[in-house]
Design a protein around this motif. Structure first.
Motif, PDB file in Angstrom:
ATOM      1  N   ALA A 155       0.846  -1.198   0.000  1.00 24.59           N
ATOM      2  CA  ALA A 155       0.000   0.000   0.000  1.00 24.59           C
ATOM      3  C   ALA A 155       0.881   1.249   0.000  1.00 24.59           C
ATOM      4  CB  ALA A 155      -0.904   0.008   1.237  1.00 24.59           C
ATOM      5  N   GLN A 156       0.412   2.248  -0.684  1.00 24.26           N
ATOM      6  CA  GLN A 156       1.214   3.468  -0.756  1.00 24.26           C
ATOM      7  C   GLN A 156       1.005   4.306   0.504  1.00 24.26           C
ATOM      8  OE1 GLN A 156      -0.955   4.512  -4.377  1.00 24.26           O
ATOM      9  NE2 GLN A 156      -1.411   6.499  -3.495  1.00 24.26           N
ATOM     10  N   SER A 157       2.033   5.057   0.866  1.00 24.81           N
ATOM     11  CA  SER A 157       1.941   5.938   2.030  1.00 24.81           C
ATOM     12  C   SER A 157       2.930   7.074   1.850  1.00 24.81           C
ATOM     13  CB  SER A 157       2.238   5.182   3.328  1.00 24.81           C
ATOM     14  OG  SER A 157       3.569   4.736   3.336  1.00 24.81           O
ATOM     15  N   VAL A 158       2.728   8.118   2.623  1.00 18.47           N
ATOM     16  CA  VAL A 158       3.625   9.258   2.603  1.00 18.47           C
ATOM     17  C   VAL A 158       3.765   9.775   4.024  1.00 18.47           C
ATOM     18  CG1 VAL A 158       1.765  10.870   2.050  1.00 18.47           C
ATOM     19  CG2 VAL A 158       4.106  11.465   1.492  1.00 18.47           C
ATOM     20  N   ALA A 159       4.973  10.186   4.382  1.00 17.03           N
ATOM     21  CA  ALA A 159       5.230  10.647   5.740  1.00 17.03           C
ATOM     22  C   ALA A 159       5.900  12.011   5.722  1.00 17.03           C
ATOM     23  CB  ALA A 159       6.117   9.644   6.480  1.00 17.03           C
ATOM     24  N   GLN A 160       5.430  12.870   6.586  1.00 17.61           N
ATOM     25  CA  GLN A 160       6.070  14.159   6.816  1.00 17.61           C
ATOM     26  C   GLN A 160       6.472  14.157   8.286  1.00 17.61           C
ATOM     27  OE1 GLN A 160       2.704  16.332   4.256  1.00 17.61           O
ATOM     28  NE2 GLN A 160       4.308  17.750   4.893  1.00 17.61           N
ATOM     29  N   PRO A 161       7.749  13.948   8.559  1.00 13.53           N
ATOM     30  CA  PRO A 161       8.186  13.678   9.939  1.00 13.53           C
ATOM     31  C   PRO A 161       8.136  14.878  10.865  1.00 13.53           C
ATOM     32  CG  PRO A 161      10.060  13.799   8.451  1.00 13.53           C
ATOM     33  CD  PRO A 161       8.843  13.852   7.595  1.00 13.53           C
ATOM     34  N   GLU A 162       8.063  16.082  10.329  1.00 16.71           N
ATOM     35  CA  GLU A 162       8.062  17.292  11.165  1.00 16.71           C
ATOM     36  C   GLU A 162       6.692  17.944  11.146  1.00 16.71           C
ATOM     37  OE1 GLU A 162      12.580  18.663   9.892  1.00 16.71           O
ATOM     38  OE2 GLU A 162      10.905  18.691   8.470  1.00 16.71           O
ATOM     39  N   ASP A 163       6.135  18.158  12.346  1.00 13.86           N
ATOM     40  CA  ASP A 163       4.864  18.873  12.426  1.00 13.86           C
ATOM     41  C   ASP A 163       5.056  20.352  12.110  1.00 13.86           C
ATOM     42  OD1 ASP A 163       3.650  16.955  15.264  1.00 13.86           O
ATOM     43  OD2 ASP A 163       3.478  16.616  13.115  1.00 13.86           O
ATOM     44  N   VAL A 218      11.479  21.281   3.852  1.00 19.90           N
ATOM     45  CA  VAL A 218      10.356  20.567   4.450  1.00 19.90           C
ATOM     46  C   VAL A 218      10.430  19.132   3.935  1.00 19.90           C
ATOM     47  CG1 VAL A 218       7.865  20.465   4.756  1.00 19.90           C
ATOM     48  CG2 VAL A 218       8.988  22.680   4.470  1.00 19.90           C
ATOM     49  N   LYS A 219      10.484  18.181   4.868  1.00 22.19           N
ATOM     50  CA  LYS A 219      10.797  16.802   4.495  1.00 22.19           C
ATOM     51  C   LYS A 219       9.565  15.966   4.157  1.00 22.19           C
ATOM     52  CE  LYS A 219      14.989  16.735   7.305  1.00 22.19           C
ATOM     53  NZ  LYS A 219      15.678  16.132   8.459  1.00 22.19           N
ATOM     54  N   CYS A 220       9.783  15.027   3.239  1.00 18.87           N
ATOM     55  CA  CYS A 220       8.729  14.095   2.838  1.00 18.87           C
ATOM     56  C   CYS A 220       9.364  12.792   2.395  1.00 18.87           C
ATOM     57  CB  CYS A 220       7.909  14.688   1.694  1.00 18.87           C
ATOM     58  SG  CYS A 220       6.720  13.544   0.943  1.00 18.87           S
ATOM     59  N   ALA A 264      11.926  20.970  -5.413  1.00 19.41           N
ATOM     60  CA  ALA A 264      11.953  19.731  -4.646  1.00 19.41           C
ATOM     61  C   ALA A 264      12.874  18.748  -5.338  1.00 19.41           C
ATOM     62  CB  ALA A 264      10.552  19.145  -4.508  1.00 19.41           C
ATOM     63  N   GLU A 265      13.528  17.929  -4.520  1.00 15.36           N
ATOM     64  CA  GLU A 265      14.466  16.958  -5.057  1.00 15.36           C
ATOM     65  C   GLU A 265      13.958  15.550  -4.834  1.00 15.36           C
ATOM     66  OE1 GLU A 265      18.442  17.416  -3.670  1.00 15.36           O
ATOM     67  OE2 GLU A 265      19.256  16.074  -5.211  1.00 15.36           O
ATOM     68  N   PHE A 266      13.804  14.820  -5.905  1.00 14.33           N
ATOM     69  CA  PHE A 266      13.382  13.425  -5.851  1.00 14.33           C
ATOM     70  C   PHE A 266      14.624  12.563  -5.647  1.00 14.33           C
ATOM     71  CE2 PHE A 266      11.288   9.576  -6.518  1.00 14.33           C
ATOM     72  CZ  PHE A 266      11.868   8.844  -7.540  1.00 14.33           C
ATOM     73  N   ASN A 267      14.611  11.749  -4.601  1.00 16.12           N
ATOM     74  CA  ASN A 267      15.723  10.853  -4.322  1.00 16.12           C
ATOM     75  C   ASN A 267      15.166   9.440  -4.221  1.00 16.12           C
ATOM     76  OD1 ASN A 267      17.713   9.257  -2.979  1.00 16.12           O
ATOM     77  ND2 ASN A 267      18.738  11.140  -2.357  1.00 16.12           N
ATOM     78  N   HIS A 290      11.959  16.030  -0.730  1.00 17.62           N
ATOM     79  CA  HIS A 290      11.990  17.189   0.177  1.00 17.62           C
ATOM     80  C   HIS A 290      11.760  18.487  -0.583  1.00 17.62           C
ATOM     81  CE1 HIS A 290      13.196  14.270   2.982  1.00 17.62           C
ATOM     82  NE2 HIS A 290      14.510  14.388   2.878  1.00 17.62           N
ATOM     83  N   LEU A 291      10.992  19.359   0.031  1.00 17.10           N
ATOM     84  CA  LEU A 291      10.693  20.675  -0.541  1.00 17.10           C
ATOM     85  C   LEU A 291      11.748  21.662  -0.046  1.00 17.10           C
ATOM     86  CD1 LEU A 291       8.526  22.400  -2.124  1.00 17.10           C
ATOM     87  CD2 LEU A 291       7.544  22.898   0.135  1.00 17.10           C
ATOM     88  N   LYS A 292      12.229  22.522  -0.959  1.00 15.33           N
ATOM     89  CA  LYS A 292      13.283  23.450  -0.582  1.00 15.33           C
ATOM     90  C   LYS A 292      13.035  24.826  -1.189  1.00 15.33           C
ATOM     91  CE  LYS A 292      16.709  19.749  -0.313  1.00 15.33           C
ATOM     92  NZ  LYS A 292      18.065  19.283  -0.643  1.00 15.33           N
ATOM     93  N   LYS A 293      13.648  25.808  -0.521  1.00 19.45           N
ATOM     94  CA  LYS A 293      13.670  27.155  -1.072  1.00 19.45           C
ATOM     95  C   LYS A 293      14.945  27.820  -0.586  1.00 19.45           C
ATOM     96  CE  LYS A 293      10.871  31.287  -1.746  1.00 19.45           C
ATOM     97  NZ  LYS A 293       9.616  32.005  -1.445  1.00 19.45           N
TER      98      LYS A 293
END
Lengths: 112, 114
Positions: free
Chosen positions: B1-9, B21-23, B65-68, B75-78
């Protein structure tokens, strides 16, 4: 290009009452989504339509929630009867071939 | 099953500093990945997406954002944060099947301090 329209923007009802939300997606978008967003949380998919057929309604509480998309365009989401825990923002989104989603402004529901 | 996590509130950053911002995600096969932003009392807005091709994706408002693939991250960046970037950010993953089903992360609140 007009965006996704939703109405009403706000609704306050008593528990056990019924309520309906309306969504008009972007013209030509075959996929329509209804999400429930509780304050501080991510959107939770309630139901997904592809044209006028249901693709996924696994998280829709079918004992009280129903949705339809007549003629593959507009959609209505209904809650009957409402519970306190249904208080949330209901978001409608549409997309073309599953690409990025375009969201409406949402309907904020308060159940007292 | 697919899932996504954002570890920082929540992520706090000073104006002018770079932000991340991490994903992380889990999906069978190659994913479609998205970032959305939600400003107060408004619906979600699309920021950027990764479908295929270059691992570095550029989007709206100067975000990228960089796909790894090896780390299953997006992760989203600016490079330089603005106070107006303060908002709720959501990562989303979609499989490549025909159902167009999305999974959203729980969101990360970004606060840019003046």
């Amino acid at each position: 290009e007009a965006g996704v329209a939703q109405s009403p923007r706000y609704k306050i009802i008593e528990k056990r009452q019924s309520v309906a939300f309306w969504c008009n997606p972007i013209s030509g978008h075959a996929t329509l989504y209804w999400y429930q967003q509780i304050l501080g949380q991510g959107p939770k998919l309630l139901i997904q339509f592809q044209n006028n057929g249901v693709v996924d309604d696994s998280q829709l509480p079918k004992d009280r929630f129903s949705a339809e998309r007549l003629k593959g365009v507009d959609s209505t989401l209904k809650i009957q009867p409402a519970k306190l825990e249904d208080s949330a923002v209901y978001l409608c989104a549409s997309s073309q071939r599953g690409d990025e989603q375009f969201f409406g402004p949402g309907t904020r529901l308060t159940v007292l | 099953a697919q899932s996504v996590a954002q570890p920082e509130d929540q992520v706090n950053v000073a104006e002018g500093n770079p932000l991340t911002v991490k994903c992380t995600y889990s999906v069978s096969g190659n994913p479609y990945l998205f970032w959305y932003v939600q400003y107060p009392n408004r619906g979600l807005q699309f920021l950027l997406k990764y479908i295929t091709g270059d691992n570095l994706v550029k989007g709206s408002y100067g975000f990228e954002a960089e796909f790894n693939k090896s780390q299953t991250s997006f992760h989203l960046k600016k490079p330089s944060a603005l106070v107006s970037d303060s908002a709720l950010y959501f990562c989303a993953v979609r499989d490549r099947g025909g159902t167009y089903k999305y999974i959203f992360g729980t969101g990360t609140r970004l606060k840019v301090l003046a």
